[in-house]
Design an enzyme around this catalytic site. Sequence first.
Site, mmCIF file in Angstrom:
data_model
loop_
_atom_site.group_PDB
_atom_site.id
_atom_site.type_symbol
_atom_site.label_atom_id
_atom_site.label_comp_id
_atom_site.label_asym_id
_atom_site.label_seq_id
_atom_site.Cartn_x
_atom_site.Cartn_y
_atom_site.Cartn_z
ATOM 1 N N ASP A 1 151.083 -27.610 42.137
ATOM 2 C CA ASP A 1 150.778 -26.183 42.036
ATOM 3 C C ASP A 1 151.165 -25.602 40.685
ATOM 4 O OD1 ASP A 1 150.027 -26.458 44.638
ATOM 5 O OD2 ASP A 1 151.813 -25.522 45.489
ATOM 6 N N GLU B 1 140.312 -23.655 52.297
ATOM 7 C CA GLU B 1 141.533 -24.448 52.140
ATOM 8 C C GLU B 1 142.736 -23.538 52.363
ATOM 9 O OE1 GLU B 1 143.868 -27.225 48.849
ATOM 10 O OE2 GLU B 1 141.810 -26.563 48.428
#
Length: 254
Positions: free
Chosen positions: A57, A46
């Site tokens: 995040d 990824e």
Amino acid sequence: MTTLQRAIESVNDKAFIPYIMAGDGGLENIKKQILFLQQNGATAIEVGIPFSDPVADGPVIQAAGIRALEAGANLRNILAELTAIKDEVTVPLVVMTYLNPIINFGIEAFAKAAQEANVKGLIVPDMPLEESDLMKPALAQKDIALVQLISLTSPQQRIDQLAEAAEGFIYAVTVNGITGTRKGFDSTLHNHLSQLKAASNIPVLAGFGISTRAHVEDMNQTVDGVIVGSAIVQAFHEGRESDIANLMKTAAHQ
């Protein structure tokens, strides 16, 4: 069947997808990190695109994104770097980016550039299923799977909708919150993961908070593999490649 799904289903046991923040430490680090992870048995990789206003995040990946932005990394030059190294990369690459950079790039132009970079999957965490028709036609022509995330709070009807639309694999989010290493997980998690497995005709991989050998072994009791992000990003940043190799070796020998 997409190339990404085929690659995940072809592994002998469980899939392991490590995450990198592309451009953390400079664009030149992208090749080094991808080839290192490939050499150590990654099923796919990824590739995170730095973004100034992320919603999923945690602190480690946010900090890596800031470093990457300061080093000049963006969607366009990251795809150019992936294109430059594509003949050396033998595992599928899955780009993780937010919707804004894709819209700015242009959806058709992005799909073309991603195909040229040999990208086989796309994760867009701020694009709901109802808006996925923006992307799917352009991606389908390029063999780029649009991966769906399913949260712990998704009701059965929503799970069924997402599972039906999913391509490549289902990204099972294991926590209510952002990415980042954790000591443990909710006691009901395995019931939820089993629910996703029952609803899906494609692989289910668990991600968010998975950082240790024990976490990997625990998740792999129920799902088809794991995605590991913050622990990989921090280890690369600190020069602890041996820790990454050891974690991946553990996953490969379950």
